[in-house]
Design a protein around this motif. Structure first.
Motif, PDB file in Angstrom:
ATOM      1  N   LYS A 409       1.911 -26.838 -30.215  1.00  9.91           N
ATOM      2  CA  LYS A 409       2.710 -26.165 -29.189  1.00  9.91           C
ATOM      3  C   LYS A 409       4.078 -25.784 -29.733  1.00  9.91           C
ATOM      4  O   LYS A 409       5.019 -25.579 -28.968  1.00  9.91           O
ATOM      5  CB  LYS A 409       2.864 -27.089 -27.992  1.00  9.91           C
ATOM      6  CG  LYS A 409       3.590 -28.386 -28.347  1.00  9.91           C
ATOM      7  CD  LYS A 409       3.592 -29.358 -27.209  1.00  9.91           C
ATOM      8  CE  LYS A 409       4.222 -30.665 -27.676  1.00  9.91           C
ATOM      9  NZ  LYS A 409       3.782 -31.802 -26.910  1.00  9.91           N
ATOM     10  N   ASN A 410       4.177 -25.692 -31.062  1.00  8.90           N
ATOM     11  CA  ASN A 410       5.446 -25.356 -31.704  1.00  8.90           C
ATOM     12  C   ASN A 410       6.026 -24.083 -31.083  1.00  8.90           C
ATOM     13  O   ASN A 410       5.322 -23.092 -30.902  1.00  8.90           O
ATOM     14  CB  ASN A 410       5.217 -25.176 -33.209  1.00  8.90           C
ATOM     15  CG  ASN A 410       6.519 -25.093 -33.978  1.00  8.90           C
ATOM     16  OD1 ASN A 410       7.309 -24.198 -33.765  1.00  8.90           O
ATOM     17  ND2 ASN A 410       6.726 -26.038 -34.876  1.00  8.90           N
ATOM     18  N   GLU A 411       7.311 -24.115 -30.776  1.00  8.38           N
ATOM     19  CA  GLU A 411       7.966 -22.994 -30.106  1.00  8.38           C
ATOM     20  C   GLU A 411       7.864 -21.707 -30.919  1.00  8.38           C
ATOM     21  O   GLU A 411       7.572 -20.644 -30.380  1.00  8.38           O
ATOM     22  CB  GLU A 411       9.437 -23.344 -29.854  1.00  8.38           C
ATOM     23  CG  GLU A 411      10.179 -22.343 -28.991  1.00  8.38           C
ATOM     24  CD  GLU A 411       9.708 -22.325 -27.552  1.00  8.38           C
ATOM     25  OE1 GLU A 411       9.857 -21.274 -26.897  1.00  8.38           O
ATOM     26  OE2 GLU A 411       9.173 -23.351 -27.093  1.00  8.38           O
ATOM     27  N   GLY A 416       5.336 -22.848 -27.051  1.00 10.31           N
ATOM     28  CA  GLY A 416       4.928 -23.993 -26.230  1.00 10.31           C
ATOM     29  C   GLY A 416       3.693 -23.717 -25.404  1.00 10.31           C
ATOM     30  O   GLY A 416       3.532 -24.263 -24.302  1.00 10.31           O
ATOM     31  N   GLY A 417       2.799 -22.868 -25.924  1.00  8.80           N
ATOM     32  CA  GLY A 417       1.556 -22.545 -25.214  1.00  8.80           C
ATOM     33  C   GLY A 417       1.642 -21.325 -24.331  1.00  8.80           C
ATOM     34  O   GLY A 417       0.631 -20.849 -23.805  1.00  8.80           O
ATOM     35  N   LYS A 418       2.837 -20.779 -24.173  1.00  9.16           N
ATOM     36  CA  LYS A 418       3.027 -19.631 -23.278  1.00  9.16           C
ATOM     37  C   LYS A 418       2.243 -18.405 -23.750  1.00  9.16           C
ATOM     38  O   LYS A 418       1.759 -17.598 -22.946  1.00  9.16           O
ATOM     39  CB  LYS A 418       4.514 -19.303 -23.171  1.00  9.16           C
ATOM     40  CG  LYS A 418       4.878 -18.332 -22.051  1.00  9.16           C
ATOM     41  CD  LYS A 418       6.381 -18.220 -21.914  1.00  9.16           C
ATOM     42  CE  LYS A 418       6.759 -17.365 -20.718  1.00  9.16           C
ATOM     43  NZ  LYS A 418       6.274 -15.980 -20.841  1.00  9.16           N
ATOM     44  N   PHE A 420      -0.713 -18.156 -24.933  1.00  9.38           N
ATOM     45  CA  PHE A 420      -2.109 -18.162 -24.491  1.00  9.38           C
ATOM     46  C   PHE A 420      -2.224 -17.903 -22.988  1.00  9.38           C
ATOM     47  O   PHE A 420      -3.144 -17.211 -22.543  1.00  9.38           O
ATOM     48  CB  PHE A 420      -2.764 -19.490 -24.854  1.00  9.38           C
ATOM     49  CG  PHE A 420      -2.540 -19.894 -26.286  1.00  9.38           C
ATOM     50  CD1 PHE A 420      -3.014 -19.118 -27.324  1.00  9.38           C
ATOM     51  CD2 PHE A 420      -1.821 -21.041 -26.593  1.00  9.38           C
ATOM     52  CE1 PHE A 420      -2.799 -19.474 -28.650  1.00  9.38           C
ATOM     53  CE2 PHE A 420      -1.597 -21.410 -27.908  1.00  9.38           C
ATOM     54  CZ  PHE A 420      -2.076 -20.624 -28.942  1.00  9.38           C
ATOM     55  N   VAL A 421      -1.297 -18.443 -22.237  1.00  5.95           N
ATOM     56  CA  VAL A 421      -1.324 -18.240 -20.788  1.00  5.95           C
ATOM     57  C   VAL A 421      -1.026 -16.781 -20.446  1.00  5.95           C
ATOM     58  O   VAL A 421      -1.648 -16.189 -19.544  1.00  5.95           O
ATOM     59  CB  VAL A 421      -0.301 -19.176 -20.099  1.00  5.95           C
ATOM     60  CG1 VAL A 421      -0.190 -18.855 -18.620  1.00  5.95           C
ATOM     61  CG2 VAL A 421      -0.720 -20.634 -20.294  1.00  5.95           C
ATOM     62  N   ASP A 422      -0.081 -16.190 -21.167  1.00  9.03           N
ATOM     63  CA  ASP A 422       0.243 -14.778 -20.932  1.00  9.03           C
ATOM     64  C   ASP A 422      -0.914 -13.865 -21.340  1.00  9.03           C
ATOM     65  O   ASP A 422      -1.196 -12.858 -20.699  1.00  9.03           O
ATOM     66  CB  ASP A 422       1.502 -14.386 -21.703  1.00  9.03           C
ATOM     67  CG  ASP A 422       2.752 -15.062 -21.158  1.00  9.03           C
ATOM     68  OD1 ASP A 422       2.697 -15.550 -20.014  1.00  9.03           O
ATOM     69  OD2 ASP A 422       3.767 -15.110 -21.877  1.00  9.03           O
ATOM     70  N   LYS A 423      -1.594 -14.238 -22.414  1.00  9.43           N
ATOM     71  CA  LYS A 423      -2.689 -13.418 -22.924  1.00  9.43           C
ATOM     72  C   LYS A 423      -3.930 -13.533 -22.053  1.00  9.43           C
ATOM     73  O   LYS A 423      -4.712 -12.580 -21.924  1.00  9.43           O
ATOM     74  CB  LYS A 423      -3.019 -13.829 -24.360  1.00  9.43           C
ATOM     75  CG  LYS A 423      -4.046 -12.954 -25.042  1.00  9.43           C
ATOM     76  CD  LYS A 423      -4.241 -13.371 -26.493  1.00  9.43           C
ATOM     77  CE  LYS A 423      -5.285 -12.501 -27.196  1.00  9.43           C
ATOM     78  NZ  LYS A 423      -5.462 -12.913 -28.612  1.00  9.43           N
ATOM     79  N   HIS A 598      -0.617 -25.811 -11.812  1.00 10.63           N
ATOM     80  CA  HIS A 598       0.224 -24.907 -12.604  1.00 10.63           C
ATOM     81  C   HIS A 598       0.068 -25.205 -14.100  1.00 10.63           C
ATOM     82  O   HIS A 598      -0.321 -26.305 -14.495  1.00 10.63           O
ATOM     83  CB  HIS A 598       1.691 -25.060 -12.206  1.00 10.63           C
ATOM     84  CG  HIS A 598       2.279 -26.391 -12.560  1.00 10.63           C
ATOM     85  ND1 HIS A 598       2.061 -27.526 -11.803  1.00 10.63           N
ATOM     86  CD2 HIS A 598       3.062 -26.786 -13.615  1.00 10.63           C
ATOM     87  CE1 HIS A 598       2.687 -28.555 -12.358  1.00 10.63           C
ATOM     88  NE2 HIS A 598       3.298 -28.132 -13.462  1.00 10.63           N
ATOM     89  N   HIS A 599       0.354 -24.208 -14.925  1.00 12.40           N
ATOM     90  CA  HIS A 599       0.446 -24.415 -16.370  1.00 12.40           C
ATOM     91  C   HIS A 599       1.822 -25.005 -16.685  1.00 12.40           C
ATOM     92  O   HIS A 599       2.825 -24.637 -16.066  1.00 12.40           O
ATOM     93  CB  HIS A 599       0.303 -23.091 -17.124  1.00 12.40           C
ATOM     94  CG  HIS A 599      -1.031 -22.430 -16.967  1.00 12.40           C
ATOM     95  ND1 HIS A 599      -2.168 -22.893 -17.578  1.00 12.40           N
ATOM     96  CD2 HIS A 599      -1.409 -21.325 -16.256  1.00 12.40           C
ATOM     97  CE1 HIS A 599      -3.196 -22.115 -17.266  1.00 12.40           C
ATOM     98  NE2 HIS A 599      -2.760 -21.154 -16.461  1.00 12.40           N
ATOM     99  N   GLU A 600       1.855 -25.930 -17.636  1.00  9.70           N
ATOM    100  CA  GLU A 600       3.139 -26.445 -18.116  1.00  9.70           C
ATOM    101  C   GLU A 600       3.346 -25.907 -19.531  1.00  9.70           C
ATOM    102  O   GLU A 600       2.984 -26.535 -20.521  1.00  9.70           O
ATOM    103  CB  GLU A 600       3.146 -27.976 -18.125  1.00  9.70           C
ATOM    104  CG  GLU A 600       4.497 -28.567 -18.505  1.00  9.70           C
ATOM    105  CD  GLU A 600       4.456 -30.065 -18.709  1.00  9.70           C
ATOM    106  OE1 GLU A 600       5.226 -30.581 -19.542  1.00  9.70           O
ATOM    107  OE2 GLU A 600       3.624 -30.727 -18.037  1.00  9.70           O
ATOM    108  N   VAL A 601       3.902 -24.718 -19.608  1.00  9.33           N
ATOM    109  CA  VAL A 601       4.123 -24.058 -20.888  1.00  9.33           C
ATOM    110  C   VAL A 601       5.546 -23.503 -20.911  1.00  9.33           C
ATOM    111  O   VAL A 601       6.230 -23.445 -19.885  1.00  9.33           O
ATOM    112  CB  VAL A 601       3.103 -22.907 -21.122  1.00  9.33           C
ATOM    113  CG1 VAL A 601       1.700 -23.451 -21.243  1.00  9.33           C
ATOM    114  CG2 VAL A 601       3.184 -21.877 -20.006  1.00  9.33           C
ATOM    115  N   GLY A 602       5.979 -23.105 -22.107  1.00  9.42           N
ATOM    116  CA  GLY A 602       7.315 -22.516 -22.227  1.00  9.42           C
ATOM    117  C   GLY A 602       8.411 -23.542 -22.008  1.00  9.42           C
ATOM    118  O   GLY A 602       8.283 -24.725 -22.368  1.00  9.42           O
ATOM    119  N   ALA A 603       9.493 -23.083 -21.424  1.00 14.59           N
ATOM    120  CA  ALA A 603      10.665 -23.941 -21.212  1.00 14.59           C
ATOM    121  C   ALA A 603      10.361 -25.055 -20.218  1.00 14.59           C
ATOM    122  O   ALA A 603       9.556 -24.892 -19.287  1.00 14.59           O
ATOM    123  CB  ALA A 603      11.830 -23.110 -20.718  1.00 14.59           C
TER     124      ALA A 603
END
Length: 635
Positions: A409-411, A416-418, A420-423, A598-603
């Motif tokens: 989940k390296n930034e 941070g996984g964002k 994949f969620v956006d895609k 909810h997804h826990e990704v990004g900030a």
């Protein structure tokens, strides 16, 4: 076991029991260097071959155990779906006692029976005679003795130890009392001694029979069905001549049936054959009994080559202890490198282990990538592809939550996984980086009286959340960063009345009077020198910093202990103690148990730190550190 002859004579020796092999080694060395002028030395041959044979037998058991624990290959053919736990591993720790016993018996037999001293390399007649003696004497003798040991008196005093292992494993085959293995040695020895007494003995007979005997024992205890059911449809009589792992597993779950050694014929003759044996075997062999879909998956990664050996399917006992590099791993380093590289080229992700918590199945999958690869710019796309495939696979099979380990989940890698969620906005599986709970664990470690902290990695995902949380507690945060823009962006996120508690610093010298360091970026021993005496280094950096200062203390990576009712936990998570997992892993567990959608990704959402912390405590997870803390918001 208090019964006579139940305990092993060398139980109190611990690891020093292997000294019992010393006379064999000494004899071989002595004859090699001091009797080399003689034409031959029969003692040398016998001692040498005993050592080789029992080394091979030990390796055979370990190899079988490795295969049966390769869940990525065997999960759909597992017979008992329950995972083993630390208790079973500890109970079976000395599974190889019988190898020492049989080595000693073998050396004694050499001096008792002269016909063992001049054996041919191969004698086909001896192999045939041994087979006849095995079927005619060893099989019925074992069947009769095994049934006797299931009588109430003998079972409670001796045989219950073997059945205390709830999930059969290949190493369970050697887990029994001293008197039982004395009897098994007789059963094993009859075909060999019989053939040798008739003048048809050979080295191939001793090696072959011993290794095949162990192979079949490991097969029965493997808990993985590999015997094809088509064999019994084509040749129906074979079902009475060879047992299957399913057949023997039924003996462990329903103890009053399937007593045979390797041939179910004797259970049929003794009317003790379990009627479910063939139907269940066909179901498992055909793969119709699929494994249960987990509620939660933790997507881990390899750190380095030696840590890649810290998995249940390599050395079960080693993986059940916190990882640290040991000398015995060095010879296996090249082999491990080849295996990992093979997985790198051909595998996507593979199932490593699983456990149950609150009757929900939790699995650990592994991305076959070394830690250093995550820092190579040209490797980023390939790594993200593997992570994405794992997420899509989890989504396809119905996993509810997938949590990403540290580097996955390296930034800079995927935000941070964002990414994949956006895609894939249609994802049903929730992607979780778990860093909210990681931040909470780090904050919980900081003593209440602390009014100033020094923070490296201050503009990272975790550093930002920790700084914003602490400033609201009126704790002055010295944020080490060269980027004024990033610092100001974070400072503006804080409420106006708390912004003054965030201070940008650009050098380590600024913290020479601060005794609380929170390390989010790796620091060298030279940089640690700026910390005053008595400093405590909290850290969320991978890999952990070196413990260079003797006048300072060092915290471990953020971690939490799983509840006591967790089932099937059998390996330690990297350097963590038993039952302890990294906080990001625990964060995914909490997300799953709470059923959050909810997804826990990004900030990190700073406002959720208290919420996640309380949820973790509610479900029985506890912090590993015992320091008095900055109290998160009370219930």
């Amino acid at each position: 076991m208090d019964a006579p002859f139940a305990a092993w004579p060398w139980d109190n020796l611990g690891v020093f029991k292997y000294v019992l092999y010393g006379p064999f080694v000494a004899k071989v060395v002595y004859e090699r260097f001091y009797e080399e002028e003689e034409e031959s030395s029969p003692n040398l041959s016998w001692c040498f071959h005993l050592l080789i044979l029992f080394a091979l037998r030990g390796l055979l058991h370990v190899a079988w155990n490795s295969y049966s624990n390769m869940l990525f290959l065997t999960r759909n053919r597992r017979i008992i779906q329950q995972a083993i736990d630390f208790k079973q591993i500890d109970t079976e720790w000395d599974w190889d006692n019988f190898l020492i016993l049989q080595a000693l018996i073998g050396s004694l037999g050499y001096y008792m029976f002269p016909f063992l001293r001049n054996l041919a390399v191969l004698n086909v007649k001896g192999l045939i005679i041994a087979l006849i003696l095995h079927v005619g004497i060893s099989e019925p003798l074992y069947y009769w003795g095994h049934r006797k040991f299931h009588g109430q008196n003998l079972f409670n005093r001796f045989h219950s130890l073997h059945h205390s292992s709830l999930v059969p494993q290949c190493l369970t085959a050697g887990h029994a009392t001293f008197v039982e293995h004395l009897g098994l040695a007789i059963v094993t020895g009859i075909p060999i001694l019989g053939a040798c007494m008739m003048g048809y003995g050979s080295a191939c007979l001793i090696y072959g029979y011993s290794l095949i005997f162990d192979f079949m024992r490991c097969l029965g205890h493997s808990n993985v069905e590999i015997v094809p059911h088509q064999l019994f449809h084509t040749l129906p009589f074979m079902k009475y001549l060879i047992y299957t792992p399913t057949y023997h597993s039924l003996h462990h779950t329903e103890k009053d049936s399937n007593f045979c050694l390797f041939m179910p014929l004797f259970d049929a003759l003794g009317n003790t054959l379990n009627t479910k044996s063939w139907q269940l075997h066909e179901t498992l062999s055909s793969g119709k009994s699929s494994s249960r879909v987990p509620d939660f998956v933790f997507l881990a990664h390899i750190v380095d080559v030696t840590s890649a050996m810290h998995v249940p399917f390599v050395l079960r006992s080693f993986s059940s202890l916190p990882f640290r590099t040991r000398f015995f791993l060095i010879p296996f380093w090249p082999i491990t490198l080849v295996v990992v590289l093979s997985m790198w080229f051909w595998a996507k992700t593979f199932l490593l282990s699983f456990y149950k918590l609150r009757d929900r199945l939790h699995q650990t999958w592994v991305v076959p990538r070394f830690g250093f690869q995550y820092f190579l710019p040209f490797a980023a796309d390939g790594i993200n592809k593997h992570i994405e495939e794992a997420i899509l696979r989890a989504d396809k099979i119905g996993v509810k939550v997938i949590s990403l380990a540290a580097l996955n989940k390296n930034e800079s890698l995927n935000g941070g996984g964002k990414l994949f969620v956006d895609k894939h906005p249609e994802l049903r599986v929730r992607v979780v980086h778990g860093n909210t709970l990681t931040a909470a664990v780090i904050l919980d470690e900081i003593p209440e009286h602390v009014k100033e902290v020094f923070l490296t990695g201050a503009t990272s995902k975790l550093g930002r959340a920790i700084a914003l949380y602490l400033c609201r507690k009126k704790v002055k945060v010295l944020m080490l960063t060269l980027s004024a823009e990033r610092f100001q962006r974070i400072q503006k996120e804080a409420p106006l009345e708390y912004q003054s508690y965030l201070v940008q610093v650009t050098k380590y010298q600024a913290a020479q009077n601060c005794k609380t360091w929170i390390v989010g970026k790796w620091i060298t021993p030279r940089e640690q020198k700026w910390a005053p005496r008595g400093t405590h280094f909290h850290q969320f950096v991978v890999p952990p910093i070196l413990h260079f200062r003797r006048d300072c203390t060092y915290g471990d990576l953020a971690a939490m202990r799983l509840p006591q009712d967790v089932q099937g936990l059998s390996s330690c998570e990297y350097t963590m103690e038993r039952g302890v997992v990294h906080a990001c892993h625990a964060g995914g567990v909490v997300h799953s148990l709470e059923g959050w959608k909810h997804h826990e990704v990004g900030a990190i959402d700073v406002d959720r730190i208290d919420l996640v912390w309380k949820a973790a405590l509610k479900h029985g997870l506890t912090p590993v550190s015992s320091g008095s803390t900055i109290k998160l918001k009370p219930n």
